[in-house]
Design an enzyme around this catalytic site. Structure first.
Site, PDB file in Angstrom:
ATOM      1  CB  SER A 104      -9.291 -26.535 -27.916  1.00  0.00           C
ATOM      2  OG  SER A 104      -8.336 -25.871 -27.152  1.00  0.00           O
ATOM      3  CB  THR A 165       6.255 -30.606 -21.577  1.00  0.00           C
ATOM      4  OG1 THR A 165       6.545 -30.064 -22.856  1.00  0.00           O
ATOM      5  CG2 THR A 165       4.970 -31.384 -21.617  1.00  0.00           C
ATOM      6  CE1 TYR A 201      -7.499 -22.893 -31.357  1.00  0.00           C
ATOM      7  CE2 TYR A 201      -5.751 -23.015 -29.737  1.00  0.00           C
ATOM      8  CZ  TYR A 201      -6.996 -23.392 -30.180  1.00  0.00           C
ATOM      9  OH  TYR A 201      -7.752 -24.263 -29.422  1.00  0.00           O
ATOM     10  CB  SER A 202      -4.743 -16.576 -28.588  1.00  0.00           C
ATOM     11  OG  SER A 202      -4.562 -16.153 -27.254  1.00  0.00           O
ATOM     12  CG  ASN A 203      -5.596 -21.860 -25.044  1.00  0.00           C
ATOM     13  OD1 ASN A 203      -6.505 -22.539 -25.511  1.00  0.00           O
ATOM     14  ND2 ASN A 203      -4.342 -22.274 -25.004  1.00  0.00           N
ATOM     15  CB  THR A 343      -8.202 -30.288 -32.918  1.00  0.00           C
ATOM     16  OG1 THR A 343      -7.938 -28.875 -33.042  1.00  0.00           O
ATOM     17  CG2 THR A 343      -8.338 -30.883 -34.303  1.00  0.00           C
ATOM     18  N   GLY A 344      -8.661 -30.933 -29.888  1.00  0.00           N
ATOM     19  CA  GLY A 344      -8.361 -30.575 -28.508  1.00  0.00           C
ATOM     20  C   GLY A 344      -7.061 -31.184 -28.025  1.00  0.00           C
ATOM     21  CB  THR A 345      -3.843 -30.363 -27.225  1.00  0.00           C
ATOM     22  OG1 THR A 345      -3.826 -30.676 -28.606  1.00  0.00           O
ATOM     23  CG2 THR A 345      -2.605 -30.944 -26.543  1.00  0.00           C
TER      24      THR A 345
HETATM   25  C1  REY Z   1      -1.406 -26.719 -23.958  1.00  0.00           C
HETATM   26  C2  REY Z   1      -0.096 -27.424 -23.973  1.00  0.00           C
HETATM   27  C3  REY Z   1      -2.203 -27.027 -25.189  1.00  0.00           C
HETATM   28  C4  REY Z   1      -0.206 -28.866 -23.656  1.00  0.00           C
HETATM   29  C5  REY Z   1      -3.355 -26.064 -25.390  1.00  0.00           C
HETATM   30  N1  REY Z   1      -4.530 -26.659 -25.488  1.00  0.00           N
HETATM   31  O1  REY Z   1      -3.225 -24.866 -25.496  1.00  0.00           O
HETATM   32  C6  REY Z   1      -5.703 -25.973 -25.836  1.00  0.00           C
HETATM   33  C7  REY Z   1      -6.175 -26.612 -27.119  1.00  0.00           C
HETATM   34  C8  REY Z   1      -6.727 -26.017 -24.753  1.00  0.00           C
HETATM   35  O2  REY Z   1      -5.991 -26.000 -28.175  1.00  0.00           O
HETATM   36  C9  REY Z   1       1.091 -29.631 -23.568  1.00  0.00           C
HETATM   37  N2  REY Z   1       2.150 -29.114 -24.358  1.00  0.00           N
HETATM   38  C10 REY Z   1       0.735 -31.004 -24.055  1.00  0.00           C
HETATM   39  C11 REY Z   1       3.302 -28.678 -23.819  1.00  0.00           C
HETATM   40  C12 REY Z   1       4.307 -28.204 -24.841  1.00  0.00           C
HETATM   41  O3  REY Z   1       3.513 -28.643 -22.635  1.00  0.00           O
HETATM   42  N3  REY Z   1       5.522 -27.761 -24.261  1.00  0.00           N
HETATM   43  O4  REY Z   1       0.978 -31.324 -25.233  1.00  0.00           O
HETATM   44  O5  REY Z   1       0.129 -31.722 -23.253  1.00  0.00           O
HETATM   45  O6  REY Z   1      -6.690 -27.742 -27.056  1.00  0.00           O
END
Ligand code: REY
Length: 421
Positions: A104, A165, A201-203, A343-345
């Site tokens: 993100s 996940t 927060y929402s993608n 931040t990014g995930t």
């Molecule tokens: C998606 C889940 C994280 C990732 C997300 N990232 O929305 C956006 C961001 C782009 O804010 C996944 N989590 C993980 C799961 C939880 O699968 N059950 O942690 O890789 O950066």
């Protein structure tokens, strides 16, 4: 070096703003103490504690990250640290020059592009999205600003997508979604709030931002990132290659933690990231991220008025230290320093990319894992260490003491670039 008239003006305004004690009218009651100042009133920057940065990186490893790294850029130079591995199979060490998925932090790239289009008079922040894309959203009251501040009430489709996940990830890793398909997943769920009522927060918000960019420019978002951010800033390790699944060149492999304790890590490096696109599919490097956040805060991408709007924030939680502006987070650190960034995930990668308001100091940190909140929290300790000189509490695991630390000290400071307008 001679300053252009505009740069001199900006520097002056920054100092005045700092002297009157605040830049964000919505957050006057900050929990963090005021930053220390010299007798003349100039803010004093605490020296970074690079040992503390390493301790935070080791902390992320103790919580399950195969590797981690951070790069701190300041007027007196650049300090980089890397621990662990970027590839668990080859054993290749984490490398400060390697590319990774920034999740993100991409939202800030998208916000910059959209805000440039606002500056060019192509759309207005407080006009309904449906004025530009008629009939797109079920509620005509949702504005462009609601998207950028996560106040639209559009449900986040990724919550259902990644409930489980690894199966959730495997189901989408090779898929190519249209923006409309992602939006439809969101619209199948009820709105989370009335438009404008609350931060959630929402993608989905940044999927619609991508749709707006493509509608207004008539080109894929990749072109807008390239033309408006990547090329002007010379970000040579930054790219948007959707739906290509690869990370070109020297790369960090990402490792997703399964939900089941003890199950093996899943190599999640190759994926389309089509589930995120303009909400999270950019690839970058620590140096490029520091150049980006620093240039943004220095006014090289947006006018001063736009940057003022972007950095006008509301709280995201009750700690009174975490805020959100327009595609931009603000963290108020314990020493009174405020940092702006994101931040990014994305599966296999956690990222932090932040800069001070004057753009003089910036930090990017990454760990090559995800679905491991504790590793992300530990990685976040790099911010206090770098910007406040504060060492995190020692990690309990003995493993951290033996993690190799690589020091790629004394690199030249980030490129100095001319200001936009
Ligand atoms: C998606 C889940 C994280 C990732 C997300 N990232 O929305 C956006 C961001 C782009 O804010 C996944 N989590 C993980 C799961 C939880 O699968 N059950 O942690 O890789 O950066």
């Amino acid at each position: 070096m001679l300053l252009s008239p505009r740069r001199r003006l900006t520097v002056g305004v920054t100092v005045i703003t700092a002297l009157v004690g605040g830049i964000a009218p919505l957050t006057t009651a900050s929990a963090a103490p005021a930053a220390p100042r010299t007798v003349a009133g100039a803010p004093v920057s605490p020296a970074p504690d690079m040992g503390g940065v390493v301790a935070a990186l080791n902390g992320a490893m103790a919580k399950g990250a195969p590797g981690a790294m951070a790069r701190y850029s300041a007027p007196d130079g650049v300090r980089s640290r890397a621990v662990g591995v970027r590839d668990r199979v080859s054993g290749a060490p984490m490398d400060i020059h390697a590319r990774f998925r920034i999740g993100s932090v991409s939202k800030t790239f998208s916000a910059v592009v959209l805000l440039q289009l606002v500056e060019e008079g192509r759309l207005e922040l407080d006009r309904p999205v449906n004025d530009v894309l008629p009939g797109l959203l079920p509620d005509d009251r949702i504005t462009v600003r609601h998207l950028l501040t996560h106040r639209s009430g559009l449900a986040d489709y990724t919550e259902a997508m990644f409930q489980h996940t690894v199966p959730g990830f495997e189901a989408v890793r090779h898929r190519v979604f249209s923006y409309q398909e992602l939006l439809d997943l969101s619209l199948a769920e009820p709105p989370t709030t009335e438009p404008g009522a609350a931060y959630k927060y929402s993608n989905t918000n940044f999927v619609v931002v991508g749709m707006l960019i493509e509608k207004l420019t008539g080109r894929p978002v990749a072109d807008a990132y390239q033309r408006r951010v990547i090329k002007p800033l010379g970000l040579r390790q930054t790219s948007y290659v959707h739906p290509d699944t690869r990370i070109k060149g020297l790369r960090v492999r990402g490792y997703l933690h399964p939900d089941e304790a003890g199950a093996p890590l899943v190599d999640s490096t190759e994926q389309t990231v089509s589930w995120a696109q303009s909400a999270g599919a950019v690839i970058s490097s620590p140096a490029d991220l520091n150049t980006f956040t620093s240039a943004l805060m220095r006014g090289r991408l947006l006018s001063r008025a736009t940057l003022e709007a972007m950095t006008t924030v509301t709280p995201t939680d009750t700690t009174n230290t975490r805020f959100y502006g327009l595609g931009l987070r603000r963290y108020d650190l314990s020493c009174g320093t405020r940092v702006y960034g994101h931040t990014g995930t994305v599966q296999g990668y956690y990222t932090y990319a932040f800069s001070t308001r004057d753009g003089r100091r910036s930090l990017s940190a990454m760990a090559n894992t995800s679905n491991r909140g504790e590793a992300n929290t530990a990685l976040g300790d790099t911010l206090e260490a770098a910007f406040c000189g504060k060492r995190p509490a020692p990690a309990p695991s003995a493993r951290t003491a033996t993690a190799p630390v690589r020091d790629t000290q004394s690199l030249p400071a980030e490129r100095d670039l001319p200001e936009r307008r």
